[in-house]
Design an enzyme around this catalytic site. Sequence first.
Site, mmCIF file in Angstrom:
data_model
loop_
_atom_site.group_PDB
_atom_site.id
_atom_site.type_symbol
_atom_site.label_atom_id
_atom_site.label_comp_id
_atom_site.label_asym_id
_atom_site.label_seq_id
_atom_site.Cartn_x
_atom_site.Cartn_y
_atom_site.Cartn_z
ATOM 1 C CD1 TRP A 1 28.676 51.171 106.322
ATOM 2 C CD2 TRP A 1 30.366 49.700 106.327
ATOM 3 N NE1 TRP A 1 29.666 51.673 107.125
ATOM 4 C CE2 TRP A 1 30.717 50.792 107.145
ATOM 5 C CE3 TRP A 1 31.267 48.648 106.177
ATOM 6 C CZ2 TRP A 1 31.932 50.852 107.816
ATOM 7 C CZ3 TRP A 1 32.475 48.726 106.835
ATOM 8 C CH2 TRP A 1 32.792 49.823 107.654
ATOM 9 C CD GLU B 1 32.083 58.166 116.105
ATOM 10 O OE1 GLU B 1 31.180 59.018 116.032
ATOM 11 O OE2 GLU B 1 32.202 57.243 115.287
ATOM 12 C CB ALA C 1 24.448 64.581 118.581
ATOM 13 C CB SER D 1 27.358 63.154 115.105
ATOM 14 O OG SER D 1 26.382 64.136 114.872
ATOM 15 C CD1 TRP E 1 32.705 66.498 108.536
ATOM 16 C CD2 TRP E 1 34.632 65.347 108.699
ATOM 17 N NE1 TRP E 1 32.898 66.162 109.867
ATOM 18 C CE2 TRP E 1 34.071 65.462 109.997
ATOM 19 C CE3 TRP E 1 35.840 64.667 108.562
ATOM 20 C CZ2 TRP E 1 34.663 64.918 111.136
ATOM 21 C CZ3 TRP E 1 36.432 64.121 109.690
ATOM 22 C CH2 TRP E 1 35.847 64.256 110.965
ATOM 23 C CD GLU F 1 27.984 54.482 109.035
ATOM 24 O OE1 GLU F 1 28.059 54.942 110.204
ATOM 25 O OE2 GLU F 1 28.942 54.380 108.272
ATOM 26 C CD GLU G 1 29.088 71.522 108.091
ATOM 27 O OE1 GLU G 1 28.357 70.807 107.381
ATOM 28 O OE2 GLU G 1 29.043 71.512 109.350
ATOM 29 C CE LYS H 1 24.737 47.710 121.904
ATOM 30 N NZ LYS H 1 25.962 47.040 122.430
ATOM 31 C CE LYS I 1 24.156 69.461 104.999
ATOM 32 N NZ LYS I 1 25.597 69.843 105.004
ATOM 33 C CB CYS J 1 31.766 55.505 110.762
ATOM 34 S SG CYS J 1 31.892 54.581 109.237
HETATM 35 P P1 NAI Z 1 27.601 66.003 112.025
HETATM 36 O O1 NAI Z 1 26.782 64.826 112.321
HETATM 37 O O2 NAI Z 1 27.225 67.310 112.631
HETATM 38 O O3 NAI Z 1 27.662 66.229 110.426
HETATM 39 C C1 NAI Z 1 27.369 65.242 109.444
HETATM 40 C C2 NAI Z 1 26.467 65.850 108.396
HETATM 41 O O4 NAI Z 1 25.223 66.201 108.993
HETATM 42 C C3 NAI Z 1 27.003 67.125 107.744
HETATM 43 O O5 NAI Z 1 26.639 67.147 106.376
HETATM 44 C C4 NAI Z 1 26.263 68.212 108.489
HETATM 45 O O6 NAI Z 1 26.144 69.415 107.764
HETATM 46 C C5 NAI Z 1 24.905 67.567 108.700
HETATM 47 N N1 NAI Z 1 24.109 68.124 109.791
HETATM 48 C C6 NAI Z 1 24.559 68.652 110.963
HETATM 49 N N2 NAI Z 1 23.520 69.071 111.705
HETATM 50 C C7 NAI Z 1 22.388 68.799 111.013
HETATM 51 C C8 NAI Z 1 20.994 68.997 111.264
HETATM 52 N N3 NAI Z 1 20.555 69.572 112.387
HETATM 53 N N4 NAI Z 1 20.110 68.580 110.329
HETATM 54 C C9 NAI Z 1 20.534 67.998 109.194
HETATM 55 N N5 NAI Z 1 21.834 67.806 108.899
HETATM 56 C C10 NAI Z 1 22.757 68.194 109.793
HETATM 57 O O7 NAI Z 1 29.119 65.654 112.388
HETATM 58 P P2 NAI Z 1 30.314 66.669 112.718
HETATM 59 O O8 NAI Z 1 29.820 67.808 113.541
HETATM 60 O O9 NAI Z 1 30.992 66.982 111.448
HETATM 61 O O10 NAI Z 1 31.251 65.738 113.600
HETATM 62 C C11 NAI Z 1 30.978 65.534 114.979
HETATM 63 C C12 NAI Z 1 31.178 64.087 115.358
HETATM 64 O O11 NAI Z 1 30.266 63.269 114.652
HETATM 65 C C13 NAI Z 1 32.524 63.505 115.011
HETATM 66 O O12 NAI Z 1 33.493 63.805 115.961
HETATM 67 C C14 NAI Z 1 32.193 62.037 114.951
HETATM 68 O O13 NAI Z 1 32.190 61.492 116.242
HETATM 69 C C15 NAI Z 1 30.787 61.993 114.405
HETATM 70 N N6 NAI Z 1 30.779 61.712 112.939
HETATM 71 C C16 NAI Z 1 30.489 60.453 112.522
HETATM 72 C C17 NAI Z 1 30.545 60.152 111.172
HETATM 73 C C18 NAI Z 1 30.256 58.784 110.657
HETATM 74 O O14 NAI Z 1 30.795 58.392 109.635
HETATM 75 N N7 NAI Z 1 29.390 58.017 111.257
HETATM 76 C C19 NAI Z 1 30.936 61.144 110.171
HETATM 77 C C20 NAI Z 1 31.148 62.461 110.709
HETATM 78 C C21 NAI Z 1 31.091 62.703 112.058
#
Ligand code: NAI
Length: 480
Positions: A442, A376, A225, A223, A145, A244, A172, A446, A169, A278
Amino acid sequence: MYINGRPAESAGGGWLPVYDPSTEEIIAEVPDANAVDIDAAVRAARAAFDSGPWPQTTAQERGRLLFRLSEKVRREAAQLAQLEALNCGKPIVEAEFDINDVATCFEYYGGLATKVLGHVNPVPDNALSLSLREPVGVAGQIIPWNYPLLMAAWKLAPAIAAGCTCVLKTAEQTPLTALLMAEWLEELGFPPGVINIVTGFGETAGAPLVAHEGVDKVAFTGSAAVGKIILRTAAESIKRVTMELGGKSPNIFFADADFEAAIDGALFGVFINQGEVCSAGSRILVERPIYSKFVEAMTAKAKTIRLGAPLDRETKMGPLISKEQYERVREYQEIGKAEAKLTAGGGRPKTFSKGYYVEPTIFADVDNRSRIAREEVFGPVAAVIPFDGEAEAIRIANDTPYGLAAAVWSRDIFRALRVVKAVRAGIVWVNHMQPTYVEAPWGGYKQSGFGRELGPWGIEEYLETKQVYINLNEQPIGWY
Ligand code: NAI
Ligand code: MG
């Protein structure tokens, strides 16, 4: 949503609310997609890839589609930037830069579509051996987002150029700009099923997309996770995966750096886009001789950063994306207070009664082993860490599970380049932090993920290689 060339609601009939994070008010509702919707979208993408007109399109035709999309984005840039700022809270001026980058990304891959080359392999035989590049198939793409339409462009543009079909996708929280763009795809000439846009939550829409047997490749930004969950699921059907996953990137300042530029660079590196980046330079490593002066100057300047409404052109920092993220960042502000010395911010700005605003926050004297230096935050929270000399800077910089980005500031070119080589990260800036261009790769080292987006590297991830051996002998093999 947009499935098989048509607007679609969720088969389950559910809707999910979309917020303006500066007012906490609902501004739209979009379909809450479930596994049935994902199946419909993947089937559409599969049919378009396997039997529609799409496999017969030439690289020139795919390139021109992307050029048309790019031009349309430029024509509608003002509207897109407004919607983006409204939906994700970023300052309108930053949203305008994002939308320009979206158009440039489509344009770049439109051009690259006709530059995908095969090889002639020098096999030691009377034969012609070729390597052909072919699209990997149906791509399932899951985006975050923080840069909603830009992340969509980074995913869709190389996939389309390569000849793949897509189910994207959105996050949300931020479906609106991608849905607006979807309205234009038919008139621009994209065949039904080539680009499908679905809106929904990770667990109910993202997970079935990753698991779907009709999907050949998963591209994910989000994330670590969730990245781990996706990897496990993707293993079931050996899907190609790129990831990423963000980081805890060091922004390293040596005592000989231009001081004013350094202060600016430290703040820009960690506070741009509310720190929801990120590659945020969230660990600020400062050499001892300038350390106190640096913390003081950075703190003073951070206190002048103008927080405000996203659509106000004077705003330099808007609200965070959501209540969830607001609470996360507030919690890290408290964790930091227990671990280090707070010099700026540390809470919610008193001037706002509504909206997910947090103060730009600086912690000094941070121990690199503490949580505020390891985890993070994804918000405007900086951890400033002192160091003595080059070797210690490199050791601290690399002491992290992540490896997305880093920056080094020094006037000594020899030292700067030694640090560039020593740092284990996918992107390293010298005397700057954050410039990102579609022409350059980009991605992370690790636990920041694998695979590269952008540039020619980005399209590679959507291509298979087919080896073709053409026998030029007319005689039988003669073995038996
Ligand atoms: P998230 O990783 O849960 O969400 C990112 C995307 O993954 C969203 O489209 C979400 O709907 C989708 N997603 C979530 N669970 C999923 C699953 N089980 N299977 C498939 N898709 C799934 O990130 P969230 O909860 O919005 O943010 C939490 C933390 O994640 C942030 O505080 C930040 O540290 C990190 N993050 C890192 C990003 C990056 O650019 N590398 C971008 C967003 C969050
Ligand atoms: Mg999540």
